[in-house]
Design a protein around this motif. Structure first.
Motif, PDB file in Angstrom:
ATOM      1  N   ARG A 131       0.839  -1.251  -0.170  1.00 37.64           N
ATOM      2  CA  ARG A 131       0.177   0.024  -0.018  1.00 37.64           C
ATOM      3  C   ARG A 131       0.962   1.367  -0.047  1.00 37.64           C
ATOM      4  O   ARG A 131       0.630   2.256  -0.873  1.00 37.64           O
TER       5      ARG A 131
ATOM      6  N   LEU B  73      -3.687  -5.244  -7.406  1.00 36.20           N
ATOM      7  CA  LEU B  73      -2.070  -5.616  -6.822  1.00 36.20           C
ATOM      8  C   LEU B  73      -2.141  -6.058  -5.369  1.00 36.20           C
ATOM      9  O   LEU B  73      -1.413  -6.783  -5.036  1.00 36.20           O
ATOM     10  N   LEU B  74      -3.140  -5.280  -4.502  1.00 33.16           N
ATOM     11  CA  LEU B  74      -3.431  -5.560  -3.113  1.00 33.16           C
ATOM     12  C   LEU B  74      -3.604  -7.175  -3.057  1.00 33.16           C
ATOM     13  O   LEU B  74      -3.212  -7.694  -2.040  1.00 33.16           O
TER      14      LEU B  74
ATOM     15  N   VAL C 150      -0.172   5.401  -7.349  1.00 30.57           N
ATOM     16  CA  VAL C 150      -1.186   4.583  -7.776  1.00 30.57           C
ATOM     17  C   VAL C 150      -2.531   4.744  -6.851  1.00 30.57           C
ATOM     18  O   VAL C 150      -2.480   4.306  -5.591  1.00 30.57           O
ATOM     19  N   ARG C 151      -3.534   5.238  -7.257  1.00 27.13           N
ATOM     20  CA  ARG C 151      -4.546   5.582  -6.234  1.00 27.13           C
ATOM     21  C   ARG C 151      -5.451   4.357  -6.240  1.00 27.13           C
ATOM     22  O   ARG C 151      -5.505   3.537  -6.948  1.00 27.13           O
ATOM     23  N   GLU C 152      -6.531   4.433  -5.467  1.00 26.09           N
ATOM     24  CA  GLU C 152      -7.609   3.490  -5.391  1.00 26.09           C
ATOM     25  C   GLU C 152      -8.478   3.163  -6.638  1.00 26.09           C
ATOM     26  O   GLU C 152      -8.682   4.161  -7.113  1.00 26.09           O
TER      27      GLU C 152
ATOM     28  N   LYS D 163      -6.642  -1.139 -10.698  1.00 27.70           N
ATOM     29  CA  LYS D 163      -5.304  -1.513 -10.840  1.00 27.70           C
ATOM     30  C   LYS D 163      -4.764  -1.807  -9.290  1.00 27.70           C
ATOM     31  O   LYS D 163      -3.980  -2.621  -8.808  1.00 27.70           O
ATOM     32  N   TYR D 164      -5.214  -0.904  -8.331  1.00 36.79           N
ATOM     33  CA  TYR D 164      -4.843  -0.634  -6.895  1.00 36.79           C
ATOM     34  C   TYR D 164      -5.353  -2.018  -6.436  1.00 36.79           C
ATOM     35  O   TYR D 164      -4.480  -2.709  -5.339  1.00 36.79           O
ATOM     36  N   GLU D 165      -6.557  -2.277  -6.302  1.00 35.66           N
ATOM     37  CA  GLU D 165      -7.003  -3.540  -5.743  1.00 35.66           C
ATOM     38  C   GLU D 165      -6.651  -4.914  -6.202  1.00 35.66           C
ATOM     39  O   GLU D 165      -6.423  -5.573  -5.441  1.00 35.66           O
TER      40      GLU D 165
ATOM     41  N   TYR E  13       4.117   5.541  -5.785  1.00 32.27           N
ATOM     42  CA  TYR E  13       4.236   5.490  -7.080  1.00 32.27           C
ATOM     43  C   TYR E  13       2.987   5.966  -7.719  1.00 32.27           C
ATOM     44  O   TYR E  13       3.126   6.099  -9.131  1.00 32.27           O
TER      45      TYR E  13
ATOM     46  N   LEU F 200       2.640   1.564  -3.242  1.00 27.37           N
ATOM     47  CA  LEU F 200       1.394   2.146  -4.531  1.00 27.37           C
ATOM     48  C   LEU F 200       1.282   3.525  -4.162  1.00 27.37           C
ATOM     49  O   LEU F 200       1.135   4.453  -5.272  1.00 27.37           O
ATOM     50  N   GLN F 201       1.158   4.178  -3.097  1.00 23.63           N
ATOM     51  CA  GLN F 201       0.824   5.335  -2.713  1.00 23.63           C
ATOM     52  C   GLN F 201       1.950   6.277  -3.414  1.00 23.63           C
ATOM     53  O   GLN F 201       1.934   7.255  -3.950  1.00 23.63           O
TER      54      GLN F 201
END
Length: 285
Positions: free
Chosen positions: A58, A75-76, A66-68, A71-73, A64, A61-62
């Motif tokens: 998380r 990768l999580l 990458v917001r919610e 793609k964000y979900e 880099y 991603l922040q």
């Protein structure tokens, strides 16, 4: 047995994170500074030798940008799956970490191309043949440890025999391996007959590299090339007594792919290979 592999998920996650860092124009040292990590830790994380938590992902991603969102979900979710244990973890008492990585890749590979000069590949071995190999190669192991190794080897064979999405396995074996009397006459006859039978599977191809070929492109030893269906890069794998080497750069994999193509051209055709194996089983080796 489930073919889900957290090892492959972990490698794909790292590939995505490296690409995002590069797209953000950040160096490893800069990311380490922002996350209050040592540069050494960052190097180990991106190199795959140190697992990271979902919270670490998380934070990355922040950083880099990458917001919610989808793609964000995704990768999580990948990060969560990468933290799970594979079925082979139950054999951690006899399987070294470096080989756990290979088994994890093998479990989810869509195809495997392999050359073996000295023995029948583990995915094609009978139980008695495998036991004889381990008894010869692991002379300091207790009988119970040998049996654990054999059990693991048999469990791995599910990748080519399972009913759903079996791995495509192309095996080239040196004629010497077929003539080497491992475990005695009975064990070898059973092993050779097993090769004939399992080669009938539509996802298994067997070729024999005959003595008559002479010098060939793989004189330096065995190697494998693993391919993955879900967008993963190919991996060339080399093994030695105390460890292994994974080659993932496209130019390195191409070298081994070209070598394998040369081997396939030099080896007997699949039908002729099976005929030779059946002849050796019937007439002796």
């Amino acid at each position: 047995m489930a073919d889900f592999s957290p090892t492959v998920r972990h490698r794909r996650l790292l590939q995505e994170l490296r690409q995002l860092r590069s797209a953000a124009g950040l160096k490893q040292e800069e990311v380490a500074h922002h996350l209050d990590w040592s540069t050494s830790r960052m190097t180990k994380v991106e190199g795959g030798t140190l697992r990271i938590s979902v919270n670490d992902v998380r934070a990355m991603l922040q950083l880099y940008g990458v917001r919610e969102g989808a793609k964000y979900e995704a990768l999580l979710q990948l990060a969560k799956q990468a933290r799970e244990r594979g079925w082979w973890h139950a054999y951690s008492d006899v399987i070294p970490q470096w080989f756990q990585v290979y088994v994890g890749l093998e479990a989810e590979a869509s195809s495997l191309r392999n050359y073996e000069p000295e023995l029948v590949h583990g995915l094609l071995q009978t139980e008695d043949y495998a036991r004889a190999v381990y008894q010869a190669a692991r002379v300091t192991d207790a009988p119970a440890e040998i049996e654990r190794h054999v059990s693991l080897r048999m469990a791995r064979q599910d990748v080519i025999t399972r009913s759903e999405r079996p791995m495509h396995f192309w095996a080239i074996v040196n004629e010497a391996a077929l003539r080497r009397r491992v475990g005695g006459t009975r064990v070898m006859e059973e092993q050779l007959n097993h090769l004939v039978g399992i080669s009938a599977l539509p996802n298994v191809t067997l070729q024999v590299l005959p003595y008559a070929v002479g010098a060939h492109v793989a004189m330096l030893g065995s190697f494998a090339i693993l391919s993955f269906s879900e967008g993963g890069d190919e991996v060339a794998y080399l093994e030695y007594m105390t460890g292994s080497l994974y080659l993932e750069k496209p130019e390195e994999v191409r070298t081994y792919t070209l070598a394998y193509d040369h081997l396939r051209a030099s080896a007997l055709a699949p039908r002729d290979s099976i005929a030779l194996v059946a002849k050796l089983a019937k007439e002796g080796f």
